[in-house]
Design an enzyme around this catalytic site. Structure first.
Site, PDB file in Angstrom:
ATOM      1  N   SER A  60      24.425  27.049  34.473  1.00 26.48           N
ATOM      2  CA  SER A  60      24.225  26.133  33.364  1.00 26.48           C
ATOM      3  C   SER A  60      24.914  26.735  32.139  1.00 26.48           C
ATOM      4  O   SER A  60      26.071  27.151  32.212  1.00 26.48           O
ATOM      5  CB  SER A  60      22.724  25.925  33.118  1.00 26.48           C
ATOM      6  OG  SER A  60      22.482  25.099  32.016  1.00 26.48           O
ATOM      7  N   TYR A 110      28.284  17.592  27.018  1.00 24.45           N
ATOM      8  CA  TYR A 110      28.207  18.849  27.761  1.00 24.45           C
ATOM      9  C   TYR A 110      26.758  19.300  27.882  1.00 24.45           C
ATOM     10  O   TYR A 110      26.287  19.650  28.974  1.00 24.45           O
ATOM     11  CB  TYR A 110      29.040  19.923  27.063  1.00 24.45           C
ATOM     12  CG  TYR A 110      28.997  21.261  27.748  1.00 24.45           C
ATOM     13  CD1 TYR A 110      29.542  21.432  29.008  1.00 24.45           C
ATOM     14  CD2 TYR A 110      28.408  22.369  27.129  1.00 24.45           C
ATOM     15  CE1 TYR A 110      29.508  22.666  29.657  1.00 24.45           C
ATOM     16  CE2 TYR A 110      28.380  23.605  27.750  1.00 24.45           C
ATOM     17  CZ  TYR A 110      28.924  23.754  29.016  1.00 24.45           C
ATOM     18  OH  TYR A 110      28.876  24.971  29.643  1.00 24.45           O
ATOM     19  N   LYS A 118      24.296  19.743  31.237  1.00 26.92           N
ATOM     20  CA  LYS A 118      23.627  20.997  31.577  1.00 26.92           C
ATOM     21  C   LYS A 118      22.098  20.860  31.507  1.00 26.92           C
ATOM     22  O   LYS A 118      21.384  21.463  32.312  1.00 26.92           O
ATOM     23  CB  LYS A 118      24.115  22.117  30.655  1.00 26.92           C
ATOM     24  CG  LYS A 118      25.584  22.476  30.856  1.00 26.92           C
ATOM     25  CD  LYS A 118      25.884  22.901  32.286  1.00 26.92           C
ATOM     26  CE  LYS A 118      27.298  23.432  32.446  1.00 26.92           C
ATOM     27  NZ  LYS A 118      27.591  23.866  33.837  1.00 26.92           N
TER      28      LYS A 118
END
Length: 287
Positions: A136, A150, A154
């Site tokens: 991650s 993004y 994650k």
């Protein structure tokens, strides 16, 4: 029999270093990259060290990814450790991301790992053993301006990993979420900026979005994290040996880098403060 690792995103950075470190430790490694020709030097270094290299693009359809994982599994007859390392970061204001950009970011960072996990699990479950490592980011806990998609990818990967860890524990399969901060790899250099930039009329010029994007640009090459040490700690957390070995089987999350540790600590403190502030409201809604 040596442990078999399947590592995605091995053309550079953590994926390449972890592949080489695992091979040095005597493990079997099947490393993947999108294009062996473009990453010829990385592919050669892995193969020269005794590893296998396959091409895999995490934006491929589910069936294609599953077939490639199964082909990899056939090489040594198993996959003991699946490392979902491949991924990239898209930067820009949330308001201005295109549908194509959003789909590609989530496909690469979430759906790709989901499909590799689905393909590797039957063999692990049958053997009642295995480890799934999902790489991650500190952004998987703390989303900064510009990192909306993004961070979303994650955060989603971490949510998937939490549920997965509870689903597969009874089969002897463990899950580890790795949360790196800033490491001196090509990650920042490879970041993608949204095609609409700061807006048609530069609406985001001078805002926190603009300042954070500039911060990332300036930070490239100045990251404090040593990627070789990170690879060593990940290997230790999986195998229980060397530095990092002390956390094997004891944690779901492995933050890497003091910057990541500090940012996540502040985030946890903020969540705790929110809980304390809202306790009376939250507990007042039961029938």
């Amino acid at each position: 029999m040596p442990t078999v690792w399947f590592i995605t995103g091995a053309s550079n950075g953590f994926g390449l270093l972890l592949s080489l470190r695992a091979l040095k430790a005597g493990h079997n490694v099947i490393a993947t990259m999108r294009n062996k020709t473009k990453a010829a030097q990385a592919a050669k270094s892995i193969e020269d060290a005794g590893g296998k290299v396959l091409e895999l693009d995490l934006t491929e359809p589910q069936a294609s990814i599953a077939k490639k994982v199964q082909d990899a599994e056939a090489i040594y007859g198993k996959i003991d450790v699946l490392v979902n390392n491949a991924g990239y970061s898209l930067l820009g204001p949330i308001e201005l991301f295109t549908e194509k950009e959003a789909n590609l970011q989530i496909q690469t960072n979430l759906f790709g790992p989901l499909y590799t996990i689905q393909a590797a699990l039957p063999g692990m479950r049958a053997r009642r053993s295995g480890t799934i490592v999902n790489v991650s980011s500190v952004a998987g806990q703390d989303g900064l301006p510009t990192c909306g998609l993004y961070a979303a990818s994650k955060f989603a990967l971490e949510g998937l990993s939490e549920s997965l860890s509870r689903e597969v524990a009874e089969f002897g399969i463990s899950v580890l979420i790795v949360e790196p901060g800033g490491f001196r790899t090509n990650f920042l250099a490879a970041m993608v900026v949204n095609e609409k930039g700061l807006g048609k009329n530069n609406e985001y010029q001078g805002t926190q979005v603009h300042k954070t994007m500039k911060m990332f640009e300036d930070y490239n090459g100045k990251q404090q994290g040593d990627p070789e040490k990170a690879a060593e700690r990940i290997l230790g957390a999986v195998t229980g040996e060397g530095q990092g070995g002390q956390v094997k089987g004891k944690v779901l999350r492995l933050p890497l880098g003091k910057d990541a540790f500090d940012r996540i600590t502040k985030k946890v403190d903020k969540v705790k403060k929110d809980l304390e502030t809202t306790q009376s409201v939250a507990c007042s809604t039961d029938i």
